[in-house]
Design an enzyme around this catalytic site. Structure first.
Site, PDB file in Angstrom:
ATOM      1  N   TYR A   1       1.122  -1.385   0.167  1.00  0.00           N
ATOM      2  CA  TYR A   1      -0.141  -0.077  -0.166  1.00  0.00           C
ATOM      3  C   TYR A   1       0.878   1.226  -0.194  1.00  0.00           C
ATOM      4  O   TYR A   1       1.907   1.268   0.634  1.00  0.00           O
ATOM      5  CB  TYR A   1      -0.904  -0.001   1.355  1.00  0.00           C
TER       6      TYR A   1
ATOM      7  N   ASP B   1       9.111   2.813   0.038  1.00  0.00           N
ATOM      8  CA  ASP B   1       8.190   3.460   0.628  1.00  0.00           C
ATOM      9  C   ASP B   1       8.132   2.845   2.302  1.00  0.00           C
ATOM     10  O   ASP B   1       7.849   1.893   2.449  1.00  0.00           O
ATOM     11  CB  ASP B   1       6.907   3.173   0.383  1.00  0.00           C
TER      12      ASP B   1
ATOM     13  N   LYS C   1       3.692   8.654   8.907  1.00  0.00           N
ATOM     14  CA  LYS C   1       3.436   7.919  10.622  1.00  0.00           C
ATOM     15  C   LYS C   1       4.433   8.757  11.623  1.00  0.00           C
ATOM     16  O   LYS C   1       4.097   9.546  12.077  1.00  0.00           O
ATOM     17  CB  LYS C   1       3.436   6.601  10.141  1.00  0.00           C
TER      18      LYS C   1
HETATM   19  C1  LIG Z   1       0.054   4.452   5.817  1.00  0.00           C
HETATM   20  C2  LIG Z   1       0.819   4.405   4.497  1.00  0.00           C
HETATM   21  C3  LIG Z   1       0.808   5.140   3.729  1.00  0.00           C
HETATM   22  C4  LIG Z   1      -0.205   6.293   3.586  1.00  0.00           C
HETATM   23  O1  LIG Z   1       0.173   7.381   4.421  1.00  0.00           O
HETATM   24  P1  LIG Z   1      -0.938   8.231   4.895  1.00  0.00           P
HETATM   25  O2  LIG Z   1      -0.532   9.243   5.861  1.00  0.00           O
HETATM   26  O3  LIG Z   1      -1.932   7.625   5.483  1.00  0.00           O
HETATM   27  O4  LIG Z   1      -1.575   9.247   3.772  1.00  0.00           O
HETATM   28  C5  LIG Z   1       1.783   5.090   2.445  1.00  0.00           C
HETATM   29  N1  LIG Z   1       2.624   3.914   2.605  1.00  0.00           N
HETATM   30  C6  LIG Z   1       2.785   3.285   3.435  1.00  0.00           C
HETATM   31  C7  LIG Z   1       3.564   1.869   3.479  1.00  0.00           C
HETATM   32  C8  LIG Z   1       1.951   3.343   4.647  1.00  0.00           C
HETATM   33  O5  LIG Z   1       1.855   2.627   5.505  1.00  0.00           O
END
Ligand SMILES: *Cc1c(COP(=O)(O)O)cnc(C)c1O
Length: 430
Positions: free
Chosen positions: A142, A237, A265
């Site tokens: 994701y 990511d 995060k």
């Molecule tokens: C949480 C998350 C996102 C999205 O971040 P948001 O602050 O919710 O937009 C993107 N990539 C990864 C790996 C994530 O865990």
């Protein structure tokens, strides 16, 4: 007294599904979402006054638990400094210097307001840097809700994608290629065919948004090597793994240096902060230095920047990682033993996948689960039963079997003992 059920009825009238992010709604586990009123350390209290030990921790940002005093102090001070300038300020500079001096592949960084925004911007940089249009992602990773990456594997050819949401024009994802995780053969074939057209190779180096799908190091090395060979930018990511598995994230754990990296995060200490970062030659493509436009009214907000600095400097100074990992193993093993010793749950053998302070309970399989297709059937339903049993006894997990759990440093030995005790009671009542 307010009741969660009444608030949910009201909320559904004014917000889609009654929530402002889908998983919060309990759609995956059934029932009415709990409305929380306050939190401290490892605990949260709902609007009815019931206490919960929290293993969601806002989906990861709160590595030191809710409202840690060292971070709270800085937040309180910020209230008296400024809430937002929309102008240059020293706070983002301090945070940027702290990170760039400790993570070698982060030479320059740009702060934004979410992980989604960070990934979206990083893709733009990769396309500008390479002059290519395609992006590669993996099924089960994701990257936020940007159109281009809200895709899953298509039913046809390897690499083909199909949209994972309504409202996404086919044109928005026509340049997105999707592969299964853990499959070197598919990877090599795709690079032979498309490698020269790929701007950006994106991956969660520790996929943790569809269960916890730890990858083999050799697979990630092969991926990085192919990206390099074909001149594609490697994007890690690390929105969830950054500052969570170690100060330098998975890149540091693996010894693989990405061209671009995204954070979120934990980086904001509980406030909305994301960042994209990487080598100067790429980051200098970003406006106003370069031609890649990206801006933000509230970007590098003083609350996020100062809470973020308190967060990362505390992580750097205290190195809580080994202890977090040890406690996570100990706690999850105790719970797995309870699940496997209980008649209501031991129709299957349970296990927990863990990495550092991340954990995920599921049915034991012969091989470690590394792809979404390897997740055992019935997982969602089994998790829902486990989730509600724990919820009743005051243990809060993220309300979906595909979300991971998080320990914070506030989950000390006493909290863990209490969790195991509540879990035992919960399972006995099933
Ligand atoms: C949480 C998350 C996102 C999205 O971040 P948001 O602050 O919710 O937009 C993107 N990539 C990864 C790996 C994530 O865990």
């Amino acid at each position: 007294m307010m009741k969660s059920s009444e608030l949910f009825e009201r909320a559904k009238k004014v917000a889609p599904g009654g929530v402002h992010s889908p998983v919060r709604s309990f759609a995956s586990v059934g029932g009415t979402p709990v409305f929380f009123e306050k939190a401290d350390g490892a605990k949260m209290w709902d609007v009815e006054g019931k206490e919960y030990i929290d293993y969601c921790q806002s989906f990861g940002p709160l590595l030191f638990g809710h409202r840690h005093p060292d971070i709270a102090k800085v937040v309180h001070e910020t209230t008296d400094l400024a809430w937002s300038f929309g102008a240059a300020e020293p706070y983002s500079l301090e945070l940027a210097e702290f990170i760039t001096s400790r993570i070698p592949w982060v030479e320059k960084i740009r702060f934004v307001n979410s992980g989604t925004e960070a990934v979206m911007s990083a893709l733009r940089v990769a396309r500008a840097a390479t002059g290519r249009s395609k992006v590669l992602k993996f099924d089960g990773c994701y990257h936020g809700h940007l159109d281009a990456l809200l895709v899953k594997a298509g039913s046809g050819l390897a690499g083909e994608s199909s949209s994972d949401s309504a409202g996404i024009d086919a044109g928005m994802i026509s340049q997105t290629l999707v592969l299964p995780l853990n499959d070197e053969k598919a990877l090599i074939e795709l690079f032979e065919k498309e490698g020269k057209n790929i701007a950006c190779c994106a991956i969660e180096p520790l996929p943790a948004n569809y269960g916890l799908l730890e990858q083999r190091k050799e697979f990630l090395q092969k991926f990085a090597q192919l990206a390099k060979e074909y001149g594609c930018l490697l994007l890690f990511d690390e929105v969830i793994s950054g500052f969570r598995v170690g100060f330098q994230g998975m890149a540091g754990e693996l010894g693989i240096e990405p061209d671009l990296v995204c954070y979120g995060k934990i980086l904001g200490g509980g406030f909305p902060v994301g960042a994209y970062a990487g080598r100067t030659k790429y980051m200098d493509l970003v406006a106003p230095q370069g031609p890649v436009y990206q801006a933000g009214t509230l970007s590098a907000n003083p609350f996020g920047m100062r809470a973020g600095l308190a967060m990362v400097s505390k992580l750097w100074n205290e190195n809580p990682y080994p202890q977090l990992a040890e406690r996570t193993k100990k706690m999850t093993q105790a719970i797995v033993d309870l699940l496997n010793g209980n008649k209501a749950t031991n129709d299957i053998e349970w296990t927990a996948s863990t990495y550092g302070s991340l954990f995920w309970f599921h049915q034991k399989t012969d091989e470690p689960i590394r792809t979404i297709s390897a997740i055992p059937k019935g997982h969602k339903e089994r998790f829902a039963k486990f989730f509600h049993a724990l919820l009743k006894e005051g243990v809060y997990l993220a309300p979906s079997g595909y979300e991971v759990g998080f320990l914070s440093t506030a989950h000390d030995d006493a909290i863990i003992q209490e969790t195991i005790r509540r879990c035992e009671i919960a399972l006995k009542k099933l």
